[in-house]
Design a protein around this motif. Structure first.
Motif, PDB file in Angstrom:
ATOM      1  N   LYS A   7      27.775  37.775  30.946  1.00 19.83           N
ATOM      2  CA  LYS A   7      28.487  36.575  31.395  1.00 19.83           C
ATOM      3  C   LYS A   7      29.960  36.650  30.993  1.00 19.83           C
ATOM      4  O   LYS A   7      30.844  36.323  31.785  1.00 19.83           O
ATOM      5  CB  LYS A   7      27.825  35.321  30.804  1.00 19.83           C
ATOM      6  CG  LYS A   7      28.503  34.028  31.178  1.00 19.83           C
ATOM      7  CD  LYS A   7      28.392  33.749  32.655  1.00 19.83           C
ATOM      8  CE  LYS A   7      28.999  32.403  32.985  1.00 19.83           C
ATOM      9  NZ  LYS A   7      29.110  32.186  34.409  1.00 19.83           N
ATOM     10  N   LEU A   8      30.223  37.096  29.774  1.00 17.03           N
ATOM     11  CA  LEU A   8      31.615  37.251  29.334  1.00 17.03           C
ATOM     12  C   LEU A   8      32.355  38.253  30.223  1.00 17.03           C
ATOM     13  O   LEU A   8      33.512  38.025  30.599  1.00 17.03           O
ATOM     14  CB  LEU A   8      31.672  37.716  27.876  1.00 17.03           C
ATOM     15  CG  LEU A   8      31.475  36.645  26.816  1.00 17.03           C
ATOM     16  CD1 LEU A   8      31.304  37.278  25.454  1.00 17.03           C
ATOM     17  CD2 LEU A   8      32.642  35.677  26.813  1.00 17.03           C
ATOM     18  N   ASP A   9      31.709  39.367  30.555  1.00 19.68           N
ATOM     19  CA  ASP A   9      32.326  40.360  31.435  1.00 19.68           C
ATOM     20  C   ASP A   9      32.623  39.765  32.810  1.00 19.68           C
ATOM     21  O   ASP A   9      33.683  40.013  33.397  1.00 19.68           O
ATOM     22  CB  ASP A   9      31.427  41.586  31.592  1.00 19.68           C
ATOM     23  CG  ASP A   9      31.376  42.444  30.342  1.00 19.68           C
ATOM     24  OD1 ASP A   9      32.248  42.277  29.465  1.00 19.68           O
ATOM     25  OD2 ASP A   9      30.453  43.285  30.243  1.00 19.68           O
ATOM     26  N   GLU A  10      31.685  38.969  33.334  1.00 18.81           N
ATOM     27  CA  GLU A  10      31.870  38.335  34.647  1.00 18.81           C
ATOM     28  C   GLU A  10      33.077  37.388  34.632  1.00 18.81           C
ATOM     29  O   GLU A  10      33.925  37.425  35.526  1.00 18.81           O
ATOM     30  CB  GLU A  10      30.600  37.578  35.014  1.00 18.81           C
ATOM     31  CG  GLU A  10      30.655  36.849  36.329  1.00 18.81           C
ATOM     32  CD  GLU A  10      29.370  36.062  36.572  1.00 18.81           C
ATOM     33  OE1 GLU A  10      29.482  34.890  36.978  1.00 18.81           O
ATOM     34  OE2 GLU A  10      28.275  36.602  36.346  1.00 18.81           O
ATOM     35  N   VAL A  11      33.159  36.556  33.603  1.00 14.22           N
ATOM     36  CA  VAL A  11      34.271  35.612  33.509  1.00 14.22           C
ATOM     37  C   VAL A  11      35.585  36.364  33.298  1.00 14.22           C
ATOM     38  O   VAL A  11      36.609  36.024  33.889  1.00 14.22           O
ATOM     39  CB  VAL A  11      34.022  34.570  32.394  1.00 14.22           C
ATOM     40  CG1 VAL A  11      35.236  33.688  32.183  1.00 14.22           C
ATOM     41  CG2 VAL A  11      32.808  33.713  32.741  1.00 14.22           C
ATOM     42  N   ALA A  12      35.554  37.411  32.479  1.00 15.59           N
ATOM     43  CA  ALA A  12      36.768  38.207  32.261  1.00 15.59           C
ATOM     44  C   ALA A  12      37.241  38.823  33.573  1.00 15.59           C
ATOM     45  O   ALA A  12      38.455  38.878  33.835  1.00 15.59           O
ATOM     46  CB  ALA A  12      36.506  39.287  31.217  1.00 15.59           C
ATOM     47  N   ASP A  13      36.315  39.278  34.419  1.00 15.49           N
ATOM     48  CA  ASP A  13      36.702  39.812  35.724  1.00 15.49           C
ATOM     49  C   ASP A  13      37.351  38.750  36.598  1.00 15.49           C
ATOM     50  O   ASP A  13      38.322  39.015  37.307  1.00 15.49           O
ATOM     51  CB  ASP A  13      35.495  40.411  36.451  1.00 15.49           C
ATOM     52  CG  ASP A  13      35.089  41.767  35.896  1.00 15.49           C
ATOM     53  OD1 ASP A  13      35.901  42.387  35.192  1.00 15.49           O
ATOM     54  OD2 ASP A  13      33.949  42.203  36.169  1.00 15.49           O
ATOM     55  N   GLU A  14      36.814  37.525  36.569  1.00  7.67           N
ATOM     56  CA  GLU A  14      37.412  36.437  37.346  1.00  7.67           C
ATOM     57  C   GLU A  14      38.827  36.134  36.861  1.00  7.67           C
ATOM     58  O   GLU A  14      39.732  35.909  37.672  1.00  7.67           O
ATOM     59  CB  GLU A  14      36.545  35.180  37.280  1.00  7.67           C
ATOM     60  CG  GLU A  14      35.267  35.290  38.074  1.00  7.67           C
ATOM     61  CD  GLU A  14      34.509  33.974  38.123  1.00  7.67           C
ATOM     62  OE1 GLU A  14      35.149  32.933  38.348  1.00  7.67           O
ATOM     63  OE2 GLU A  14      33.281  34.004  37.958  1.00  7.67           O
ATOM     64  N   VAL A  15      39.020  36.142  35.546  1.00 10.79           N
ATOM     65  CA  VAL A  15      40.350  35.893  34.992  1.00 10.79           C
ATOM     66  C   VAL A  15      41.294  37.026  35.393  1.00 10.79           C
ATOM     67  O   VAL A  15      42.437  36.796  35.784  1.00 10.79           O
ATOM     68  CB  VAL A  15      40.295  35.747  33.453  1.00 10.79           C
ATOM     69  CG1 VAL A  15      41.683  35.739  32.843  1.00 10.79           C
ATOM     70  CG2 VAL A  15      39.544  34.476  33.076  1.00 10.79           C
ATOM     71  N   ARG A  16      40.804  38.266  35.345  1.00  9.55           N
ATOM     72  CA  ARG A  16      41.631  39.431  35.704  1.00  9.55           C
ATOM     73  C   ARG A  16      42.145  39.295  37.137  1.00  9.55           C
ATOM     74  O   ARG A  16      43.300  39.585  37.426  1.00  9.55           O
ATOM     75  CB  ARG A  16      40.821  40.715  35.553  1.00  9.55           C
ATOM     76  CG  ARG A  16      41.614  41.980  35.893  1.00  9.55           C
ATOM     77  CD  ARG A  16      40.717  43.218  35.914  1.00  9.55           C
ATOM     78  NE  ARG A  16      39.515  43.065  36.709  1.00  9.55           N
ATOM     79  CZ  ARG A  16      39.468  43.131  38.034  1.00  9.55           C
ATOM     80  NH1 ARG A  16      40.547  43.313  38.741  1.00  9.55           N
ATOM     81  NH2 ARG A  16      38.316  43.000  38.684  1.00  9.55           N
ATOM     82  N   VAL A  17      41.290  38.845  38.046  1.00 12.16           N
ATOM     83  CA  VAL A  17      41.692  38.683  39.448  1.00 12.16           C
ATOM     84  C   VAL A  17      42.800  37.644  39.579  1.00 12.16           C
ATOM     85  O   VAL A  17      43.698  37.768  40.415  1.00 12.16           O
ATOM     86  CB  VAL A  17      40.468  38.287  40.307  1.00 12.16           C
ATOM     87  CG1 VAL A  17      40.883  37.842  41.684  1.00 12.16           C
ATOM     88  CG2 VAL A  17      39.488  39.455  40.402  1.00 12.16           C
ATOM     89  N   LEU A  18      42.782  36.620  38.744  1.00 16.75           N
ATOM     90  CA  LEU A  18      43.769  35.560  38.828  1.00 16.75           C
ATOM     91  C   LEU A  18      45.128  35.945  38.263  1.00 16.75           C
ATOM     92  O   LEU A  18      46.147  35.357  38.619  1.00 16.75           O
ATOM     93  CB  LEU A  18      43.274  34.306  38.083  1.00 16.75           C
ATOM     94  CG  LEU A  18      42.109  33.578  38.718  1.00 16.75           C
ATOM     95  CD1 LEU A  18      41.631  32.469  37.792  1.00 16.75           C
ATOM     96  CD2 LEU A  18      42.506  33.001  40.060  1.00 16.75           C
TER      97      LEU A  18
END
Length: 174
Positions: free
Chosen positions: A161-172
Motif C-alpha cells: 500500500k505504501l508503494d502504491e501511494v508513493a507511486d501516485e505521489v511520484r506521478v503528481l
C-alpha cells in the motif's frame, strides 16, 4: 461554498451526468461558466431534436487523458461539485466563474488525500513492527504461534500500500 473532490474514470459519463437531471433534479439549466476556453466555445450545442451534442467537449477533455497514457491516475477524472449555501444570494454566471477560478486546484486536494493515506499506512507499519517484535520474542522463547505469519503478511500488505501511494505521489510531482 461547499465542495468535495470526487474521482472517476470516464469523462463522458461525468459530462452526461452533469447535463442530465442529477440525482434529485438538482441540475437546472446546466451550462459551462468557466474553463480553459471561452465557455461559449466549449458549450455542447443543442441539436434540432433538443438533445445536446457532447462529442466536441468530450474530445477536448479526453485529450489530456490520452496524452498521459500509462502515467495517468487510476481515476483521472476529477469532479469538484460546488454549491452555494442556502442562505447565499443567487450567483450570476460571472460570479460562479470567479468562484471556480478561486477554488484550490484539485491536485492539492489529491495530495492531501495521499498524505493522509501515507500517514495512516505509516501508523500501521509502526503497530505491525511492535506486534512482530512481540511475536519474534515469543518464538525465541519457544512459543511458536500463527501470529508471526499473520503479522508478516500484514506488514507485506502495508508495504505494498505504501508503494502504491508513493507511486501516485511520484506521478503528481513535476
Amino acid at each position: 461554498m461547499i465542495g468535495k473532490v470526487l474521482r472517476g474514470t470516464r469523462v463522458q459519463g461525468l459530462i452526461r451526468y452533469l447535463y442530465g437531471p442529477g440525482r434529485a433534479e438538482e441540475h437546472r439549466n446546466p451550462h459551462i461558466v468557466a474553463g480553459f476556453r471561452d465557455p461559449a466555445e466549449i458549450e455542447p450545442v443543442i441539436r434540432a431534436d433538443g438533445s445536446r451534442d457532447f462529442r466536441r467537449l468530450e474530445g477536448l477533455l479526453a485529450q489530456p487523458l490520452a496524452l498521459l497514457g500509462e502515467r495517468n491516475y487510476r481515476k483521472p477524472v476529477w469532479h469538484l461539485p460546488v454549491r452555494a449555501a442556502p442562505e447565499d444570494p443567487i450567483l450570476t454566471d460571472q460570479r460562479w466563474a470567479q468562484v471556480a477560478r478561486n477554488i484550490d486546484r484539485p491536485e492539492h486536494s489529491v495530495l492531501r488525500e495521499l498524505l493522509g493515506a501515507l500517514m495512516h499506512a505509516s501508523g500501521q507499519v509502526r503497530r505491525i513492527g511492535v506486534n512482530l517484535n512481540q511475536a519474534v520474542a515469543a518464538l525465541n522463547s519457544g512459543e511458536f504461534s500463527d501470529l508471526l505469519s499473520m503479522y508478516a503478511q500484514a506488514a507485506y500488505r502495508t508495504v505494498l500500500k505504501l508503494d502504491e501511494v508513493a507511486d501516485e505521489v511520484r506521478v503528481l510531482l513535476p
